[in-house]
Write a protein that holds these residues in place. Structure first.
Motif, PDB file in Angstrom:
ATOM      1  N   ALA A 220      10.857  26.671  -7.815  1.00 21.46           N
ATOM      2  CA  ALA A 220      11.029  27.001  -6.399  1.00 21.46           C
ATOM      3  C   ALA A 220      12.315  27.795  -6.187  1.00 21.46           C
ATOM      4  O   ALA A 220      12.348  28.747  -5.406  1.00 21.46           O
TER       5      ALA A 220
ATOM      6  N   ASP B 206       8.581  22.526  -7.645  1.00 19.43           N
ATOM      7  CA  ASP B 206       7.600  22.224  -6.602  1.00 19.43           C
ATOM      8  C   ASP B 206       7.378  20.729  -6.411  1.00 19.43           C
ATOM      9  O   ASP B 206       6.772  20.313  -5.415  1.00 19.43           O
ATOM     10  N   ASP B 207       7.842  19.928  -7.360  1.00 22.51           N
ATOM     11  CA  ASP B 207       7.606  18.481  -7.281  1.00 22.51           C
ATOM     12  C   ASP B 207       8.741  17.752  -6.572  1.00 22.51           C
ATOM     13  O   ASP B 207       8.880  16.536  -6.712  1.00 22.51           O
ATOM     14  N   ALA B 208       9.593  18.497  -5.839  1.00 21.79           N
ATOM     15  CA  ALA B 208      10.698  17.929  -5.052  1.00 21.79           C
ATOM     16  C   ALA B 208      11.818  17.376  -5.927  1.00 21.79           C
ATOM     17  O   ALA B 208      12.665  16.617  -5.440  1.00 21.79           O
TER      18      ALA B 208
ATOM     19  N   SER C 138      14.851  21.494   1.861  1.00 14.79           N
ATOM     20  CA  SER C 138      13.497  21.115   1.473  1.00 14.79           C
ATOM     21  C   SER C 138      12.528  21.211   2.642  1.00 14.79           C
ATOM     22  O   SER C 138      12.929  21.305   3.811  1.00 14.79           O
TER      23      SER C 138
ATOM     24  N   GLU D  38       9.527  16.317  -0.270  1.00 10.51           N
ATOM     25  CA  GLU D  38       8.630  17.456  -0.328  1.00 10.51           C
ATOM     26  C   GLU D  38       9.288  18.605  -1.094  1.00 10.51           C
ATOM     27  O   GLU D  38      10.468  18.538  -1.455  1.00 10.51           O
ATOM     28  N   LYS D  39       8.528  19.653  -1.307  1.00  7.20           N
ATOM     29  CA  LYS D  39       8.970  20.809  -2.093  1.00  7.20           C
ATOM     30  C   LYS D  39      10.316  21.339  -1.594  1.00  7.20           C
ATOM     31  O   LYS D  39      10.590  21.360  -0.392  1.00  7.20           O
TER      32      LYS D  39
END
Length: 923
Positions: free
Chosen positions: A545, A562-564, A611, A592-593
């Motif tokens: 990200a 992307d998995d936070a 985020s 969240e992401k």
């Protein structure tokens, strides 16, 4: 005595109407192509518009309607950028367009207040890559010249293949022009060559000579008789106009240097009056010259300062001018938001009398032959008609001048039917603020009498306001030996909040389009071509990200996924030699992401992240724990930035707000104010010693804008703004606090904008921009110690291309480079060293970066350099004011006459035996 003959056009004056006489609702695009972006027939004006990524063409009428207003509509023409367009000289309603989608289309357009066609009458597919120029033959109907990057094809629209393909040019083709009778074709090219073709005789050039000395953009057109005119640049980057005799292209007849500028000159010529219009793309100056067949070949007629920068220019055909008011030319100037009709008049008494000497018979409106007849060798001049109102033919209506049905009834490429079946109306909008200094000059007419040919918009800018000492900054890609090439499998679709790649002084990290979120790391000290085999990578396990290097540890890379989760990777000394699969630590807390991550500028191991859960969190890398959580955002967080002293954190959000946080005192914002109106993305950076915030975003029309906010009063809104251009990508800013220079570019852009930011009006001082030939992923800037101060290099960046990593140097041109330019290189902050720990900062301590001098030990500062003795260019005034006797005047006159005649007692050249050996002469 021709040089003393007075021209009847010498007093031709440009008249710019008031703003209510402009064509509004226009969204002109600043696209890079070889066309003029606007063309006119007797009744219609077609122009490039930024809608649909440039794939649409705007359409309006030449004259206003009965209510004094213009209707503007659009036609969805191509799937990619429309690079050029042209009206048929024998049909006002037949429009040809070419595009980057490699097709040429012919459109039977209607008046702007009627429904426009949804499908082209004819589609041609030359199949030679992106097309740059389309040009109707001046005499033969249905005959087109189509130019791609390096080749020219001639097409009869009634056939399925090209009549001929002319020889390939050695480099990018830049200009193309038919001779007035259509017998010859001329081209200009980036390889600095001017070529002349007789397409019916041979596909190769009949003449090829050296043109302008610089390989930058050039243009070519035919002027009087057998003469050619080219515009380009000379070796010192000055705009240049050259006149050539096509019968003998060994050297130009005349040349004229204009301003020192990056703007491409767009020339237009009226063969009836011999008047030449020259305008620079992006400049606010339009020059008019008269072209003669003898000395002086080019004489300036007028110098017009316009109200907005030019995006394109076109001449209205002579049959549409108003002879009743002595109008000899009408120029349509395309700007960002308007089309401005500029009328050139000869100052004579207007009335019912027709001034026949101003208006010779002009080319008529009917083709003299078919494309097939021309190809077989016929040459028929177009019938000339009178401009006398009592004899003048009226422009044809769409139904009155149909090209034969067999020419335009079939689609050559079996194109799919367009999904847009109705014309789109342009949204109403106000004018974009002009960057031209003329908008405040008070010269409403835009006409400056009796200028010198070398005057430019830069000169006017200097007179009307302050200018930056960095205005001539130059960007240049360093030598190929420093490049990393043969990059493969790059991930080109990173999120908008991510810069796309990141670099420090030693290495570059680039995401790859491979499953598992893999990242490649390249050492800048090891340039060259990469092997075709697989490289060792970082396996992040999830898509990237955002990511960035620790500013205080060149081996530590932090990656948000992307998995936070945020993963911290340690790169071994010497670079990656094997694939890394286990991070040093993982930061967990976001639900969240993640949007983006930013390191604190002073405290080591302190990281901020934003985020989709609408929070900003601070992390300590030493403990791997969350230490602060900031709230208050209502929508997506576009960007964030730490203040230079590390006390405050600024964010810009999709909810249209700019917020300021003091994380150690409150988790809620301490200030909040209105930000950019557009919702496509934004970035924020601190400028002017932390007193202002600069936000790059979009306005309500989705056009890129720069905004400046006072950090003390965000609620009062922006104190200044500057328009950039139209593009879908967000401008990513870099600010150099030493020089106050702001450098911006977007992912997928080819242009890099440069400004100097000052804390008072005009706030944004535009400098020369840097343009690349191919789109880039973006720029990452290196520490100031990487700059070559001996070459006055103020910034160095790494540019990521499609398959290359290239260093780019930004230099300020200076004369006395043997001295250290201490006005450009003050002591710089050592931002790559931390001044305190994360725990110390959280407990309330404030650090300060130490500063170092960039001056080499063996260089003297230019401020201490000995002053050069001024060279007197003129005699002192006392010489001119001194009273002389009659005898002294006679003596001076006699001496001058003798000097002019020369010494008659000097030996003749042949008496000196020059060039002959003495022994040979005796024989």
């Amino acid at each position: 005595m021709n040089r003393f003959k007075t021209s009847k056009y010498k007093n031709t004056t440009p008249k710019i109407p008031k703003k209510d006489g402009w064509i509004a609702n226009v969204r002109g695009g600043s696209f890079s192509s070889q066309g003029n972006h606007i063309k006119s027939s007797c009744g219609l004006v077609a122009f490039n518009t930024d809608q649909a990524g440039g794939g649409m063409v705007g359409l309006s009428s030449v004259d206003a309607g009965s209510d004094g207003k213009w209707t503007v509509t659009q036609i969805s023409c191509h799937a990619d950028l429309v690079t050029d367009l042209d009206f048929s000289p024998s049909d006002d309603y037949l429009l040809a367009t070419c595009s980057a989608d490699e097709t040429v289309k012919l459109w039977r357009v209607c008046d702007p207040d009627q429904d426009q066609p949804s499908n082209a009458e004819v589609t041609l597919s030359p199949g030679d890559g992106r097309l740059e120029v389309v040009l109707f033959h001046p005499a033969a109907s249905g005959l087109l010249a189509v130019a791609s990057a390096r080749a020219v094809q001639l097409w009869d629209v009634t056939r399925d293949s090209a009549l001929t393909v002319l020889e390939q040019h050695a480099d990018q083709l830049q200009g193309l022009a038919w001779k007035e009778d259509g017998s010859l074709l001329a081209s200009s090219c980036k390889d600095k060559k001017l070529r002349l073709f007789d397409p019916r005789a041979q596909p190769s050039a009949v003449q090829c000579v050296q043109g302008h000395q610089a390989n930058r953009d050039s243009r070519v057109l035919w002027v009087k008789n057998d003469n050619l005119l080219t515009t380009g640049f000379n070796q010192v980057r000055q705009q240049e106009v050259r006149l050539w005799d096509s019968r003998k292209l060994t050297s130009s007849l005349s040349s004229l240097s204009l301003a020192t500028s990056n703007a491409t000159l767009m020339p237009l010529f009226d063969p009836d009056s011999g008047l030449l219009i020259v305008s620079g793309n992006g400049e606010s100056v339009i020059d008019c010259f008269e072209v003669n067949t003898s000395e002086p070949f080019l004489s300036q007629v007028s110098h017009c300062l316009t109200d907005a920068p030019t995006r394109g220019v076109a001449l209205v055909p002579k049959l549409a001018v108003d002879v009743g008011c002595c109008e000899v030319l009408r120029l349509m100037q395309l700007t960002d938001s308007f089309i401005v009709p500029i009328i050139y008049q000869v100052p004579r008494k207007a009335g019912q009398d027709f001034h026949a000497d101003l208006y010779p018979d002009t080319a008529g409106h009917s083709a003299s032959m078919t494309a097939d007849e021309w190809w077989k060798g016929e040459n028929k001049p177009v019938e000339r008609v009178s401009l006398n109102p009592s004899k003048r033919p009226k422009p044809g209506a769409p139904s009155a001048q149909k090209t034969p049905a067999k020419d335009l009834t079939r689609d050559k490429s079996k194109e799919e039917t367009s999904t847009s079946s109705s014309p789109l109306s342009s949204p109403s909008s106000s004018a974009v603020p002009s960057r031209s200094p003329s908008s405040t000059s008070g010269l409403s007419s835009g006409f400056i009498p009796s200028p010198s040919p070398s005057q430019s918009s830069r000169a006017f800018q200097n007179m009307l306001g302050p200018s930056s000492k960095f205005r001539h900054i130059q960007g240049a890609v360093l030598h190929r030996d420093t490049h990393i090439t043969n990059l493969r499998g790059l991930h080109l679709t990173t999120p908008g909040e991510c810069d796309g790649f990141c670099a420090n002084g030693q290495r570059v990290a680039v995401p790859l389009a491979i499953a598992g979120g893999q990242i490649a790391v390249f050492e800048l000290s090891q340039p060259g071509k990469l092997p075709d085999t697989a490289l060792p990578t970082i396996q992040n396990t999830v898509s990237v990200a955002d990511f960035c290097w620790d500013p205080f540890n060149t081996h530590k890379l932090v990656v948000a996924g992307d998995d936070a989760k945020i993963r911290v990777w340690q790169i071994p000394k010497g670079g990656l030699t094997e694939t890394l699969t286990e991070p040093e630590c993982v930061l967990r807390g976001h639900t969240e992401k993640i949007y983006s991550i930013k390191f604190h500028p002073l405290a080591s191991g302190l990281l901020a992240s934003s985020s989709y859960d609408l929070t900003v969190r601070l992390w300590s890398l030493e403990t791997g724990e969350e230490v602060k959580r900031l709230s208050g955002h209502q929508d997506q967080i576009f960007g964030m930035a730490w203040s230079p002293d590390g006390k405050l954190l600024a964010t810009v959000c999709k909810d249209g707000k700019v917020r300021l946080y003091d994380p150690r005192k409150s988790t809620a914002p301490i200030q909040e104010g209105p930000g950019p109106e557009g919702h496509r993305g934004a970035r924020v950076v601190w400028v002017c010693d932390g007193k202002y915030l600069m936000v790059s975003g979009f306005d309500s029309r989705s056009e890129r804008q720069l905004y400046l906010f006072s950090a003390e009063s965000l609620a009062s809104g922006s104190v200044a703004s500057a328009p950039a251009d139209v593009s879908p990508s967000t401008l990513i800013p870099f600010y150099d606090p030493d020089t106050s220079v702001l450098i911006l570019t977007g992912k997928g852009d080819t242009r890099v904008y440069i400004y100097e930011i000052v804390p008072e009006a005009p706030y944004f001082m535009e400098c020369s921009s840097f343009n690349s030939s191919e789109p880039h992923k973006g720029l990452c800037f290196l520490p100031k110690t990487e700059c070559d101060v001996c070459d006055v290099e103020v910034a160095r960046a790494i540019r990521l291309g499609k398959s290359t990593i290239e260093p780019v140097a930004f230099r300020v041109p200076r004369v006395r480079k043997e001295f250290f330019q201490d006005d450009v290189f003050p002591e710089t902050s050592v931002w790559w060293e931390s001044s305190l720990s994360a725990d110390a900062w959280l407990s309330g301590s404030n650090g300060q970066q130490r500063k170092i001098s960039l001056r080499p030990k063996d260089m003297m500062p230019v401020s201490e350099a000995p002053k050069e003795a001024p060279v007197r260019k003129y005699l002192p005034s006392s010489v001119y004011l001194e009273e002389k006797t009659d005898e002294q005047k006679k003596e001076e006159l006699l001496s001058a006459m003798v000097a002019k005649l020369g010494n008659r007692e000097d030996p003749l050249p042949q008496e000196l035996f020059e060039g002959v050996d003495e022994e040979e002469w005796d024989d």
